[in-house]
Write an enzyme that holds these catalytic residues in place. Structure first.
Site, PDB file in Angstrom:
ATOM      1  N   PHE A 111       0.603  -1.285   0.087  1.00  0.00           N
ATOM      2  CA  PHE A 111      -0.119  -0.012  -0.019  1.00  0.00           C
ATOM      3  C   PHE A 111       0.827   1.367  -0.193  1.00  0.00           C
ATOM      4  CE2 PHE A 111      -0.127   2.311   3.814  1.00  0.00           C
ATOM      5  CZ  PHE A 111       0.863   1.608   4.651  1.00  0.00           C
ATOM      6  N   LYS A 112       1.938   1.100   0.210  1.00  0.00           N
ATOM      7  CA  LYS A 112       2.871   2.447   0.399  1.00  0.00           C
ATOM      8  C   LYS A 112       3.009   2.866  -0.789  1.00  0.00           C
ATOM      9  CE  LYS A 112       5.316   1.593   4.705  1.00  0.00           C
ATOM     10  NZ  LYS A 112       4.812   0.004   4.895  1.00  0.00           N
ATOM     11  N   ASP A 113       2.829   2.444  -2.191  1.00  0.00           N
ATOM     12  CA  ASP A 113       2.802   3.083  -3.592  1.00  0.00           C
ATOM     13  C   ASP A 113       1.660   4.102  -3.520  1.00  0.00           C
ATOM     14  OD1 ASP A 113       4.745   1.335  -4.357  1.00  0.00           O
ATOM     15  OD2 ASP A 113       3.206  -0.219  -4.809  1.00  0.00           O
TER      16      ASP A 113
END
Ligand SMILES: *Cc1c(COP(=O)(O)O)cnc(C)c1O
Length: 462
Positions: A111-113
């Site tokens: 999810f850090k993208d």
């Protein structure tokens, strides 16, 4: 829009300054001075909009006119065009009223993208406008490094140096960083452990003289723009499930608290949320604090969900600031005490937190059991981080008629070791990443010596 520090002493900053700054000079974190409001009509109007359009509308008040609408729309559209699903963050219905919000369709499968694809472009925009260049330095044991590299690889005004502990990150995670071939990307494998790498990055931020005046930028989750970008998927998923006409509950696998804090911001902006369930692994400071008011450090445990292995949750400070009704002195005092001894929150702030947050913690054995059980019941293969959320959501549901959204923070192929341990044959990488294990790698091995690392950075930056 102005941004103020959670410790009340640092000067207020503009959006541009806050994106370029990271931590406040008083040791606090920046938060918006006022929380912008989304009206019932504005939320209702989002039904059927694309993710990029919702993102533009949710984030626009935080940018506060510092980027013109046309340019900001383009930045947002470009950031989310890198995702491998037309919905960007699709909802996947698991049973009658439990959904997975799949946040792992970006370039590095976690999810850090969502935040870093935007942050790289925002930094590049502001640097170009100022005619400046900047250096990013970060230490990683996993997801953040590759997501930061992917977010910055196309930036003209940024050079990025990511330190990882040599031979101590998984092959997939290492290759996601080292297979990137770009003039401005430098991977450094430190002959030491993660703490050695982290300490060198911290020392470099504390004394930046080795860069002769070039700005050093942090892309860890204390950067406000990361929180801002994450608010969007709470709004988008709730709207897809009937907001503003009905409430949604969210369950968030948590570590540094950036993700779930973004959800709280969505709630404060006017999104109808029933509750937030905080899921943790054996590193359970958030659960101990909420359930037992035990706000104390505990030794780090290496778990099957390594991206949630933390001792202290840095972004929890932002929630404490709200729970203490924005009393920066009280927050500074609490966190000062917490550094040295086990602490507890005052009664009133704790009561406020418990109105919106519940928590649940599971150990490694339970993570494996949940991966098996979820597969049996739903045919889905969960990654070990998402597994903590799945169990927490089941244990901490409130009103059963309210849809529960569990955030799927990583693709199972990224943490295939845990899935294999749970008894499955393995998880193939998505088709567009199949060649990852064959690509050439680019990295430099350096000793855990600050002077050598800084010399390398100073020489290689463009
Ligand atoms: C970073 C990460 C988390 C924790 O998110 P926080 O914002 O630090 O709470 C959870 N799962 C995965 C896969 C991550 O990469």
């Amino acid at each position: 829009m102005r941004y103020i520090s959670t410790r009340g002493q640092a000067p207020a900053l503009s959006f541009e300054e806050v994106v370029l700054t990271g931590m406040a000079s008083d040791g606090g974190l920046y938060v918006p001075e006022q929380v912008p409001q989304l009206s019932y009509e504005e939320l209702a109007d989002m039904a059927g909009c694309s993710y990029a359009e919702i993102a533009f509308r949710v984030m626009k008040p935080y940018v506060g006119g510092e980027i013109d609408d046309e340019t900001f729309r383009e930045i947002v559209r470009d950031a989310y065009s890198t995702f491998n699903h037309d919905a960007v963050v699709p909802l996947n219905q698991l049973d009658a009223n439990h959904y997975l919000l799949e946040l792992f369709h970006g370039p590095t499968l976690a999810f850090k993208d969502v935040a870093l694809q935007l942050l790289g472009r925002l930094l590049d925009h502001f640097l170009a406008k100022r005619g400046e260049r900047a250096v990013i330095m970060g230490a990683t044991s996993g997801d953040t490094g590759s997501a930061a590299i992917e977010g910055c690889r196309h930036c003209d005004n940024l050079d990025i140096f990511i330190l990882h502990p040599h031979q101590r990150v998984s092959e997939v995670q290492r290759r996601q960083m080292t297979s990137v071939q770009a003039d401005n990307v430098f991977n450094i494998a430190i002959e030491g452990n993660f703490d050695d790498a982290q300490a060198m990055v911290k020392a470099s931020f504390a004394d930046q003289s080795f860069l002769n005046g070039t700005r050093l930028v942090a892309v860890n989750s204390i950067n406000w723009a990361r929180i801002m970008a994450q608010i969007v998927y709470y709004v988008a998923s709730a709207v897809a499930l009937g907001a503003p006409h009905r409430k949604t509950a969210f369950c968030v696998p948590s570590a540094n608290f950036g993700n779930v804090f973004a959800g709280y911001m969505a709630f404060r902006m006017g999104l109808p949320v029933e509750r937030f369930v905080i899921a943790t692994n054996a590193n359970d400071i958030l659960h101990r604090t909420l359930a037992d008011n035990d706000f104390s450090k505990k030794e780090l445990v290496a778990t099957l969900a390594p991206s949630m292995d933390i001792v202290v949750s840095s972004n929890f400070e932002r929630l404490l600031f709200e729970a203490y009704q924005r009393d920066g002195d009280a927050v500074a005092e609490l966190l000062e005490r917490f550094q040295h001894e086990p602490s507890a929150l005052a009664d009133a702030p704790l009561t406020r937190l418990r109105e919106m947050f519940v928590s649940h913690s599971i150990d490694d054995a339970t993570i494996l059991e949940v991966i098996r059980e979820a597969h049996q019941r739903t045919q889905e293969t969960l990654d070990p981080h998402t597994a903590t959320g799945y169990r927490a959501a089941e244990c901490q549901r409130g009103d059963p008629s309210v849809p529960m959204v569990t955030l799927a923070t990583a693709h199972p192929a990224k943490f295939a070791e845990a899935v294999v341990k749970a008894g499955f044959p393995g998880v193939p990488l998505p088709p567009h990443m199949e060649d990852l294990l064959e690509c050439d790698e680019h990295y430099t091995v350096l000793p855990a010596e600050l002077a050598e690392v800084q010399q390398f950075v100073a020489e290689k930056r463009r």
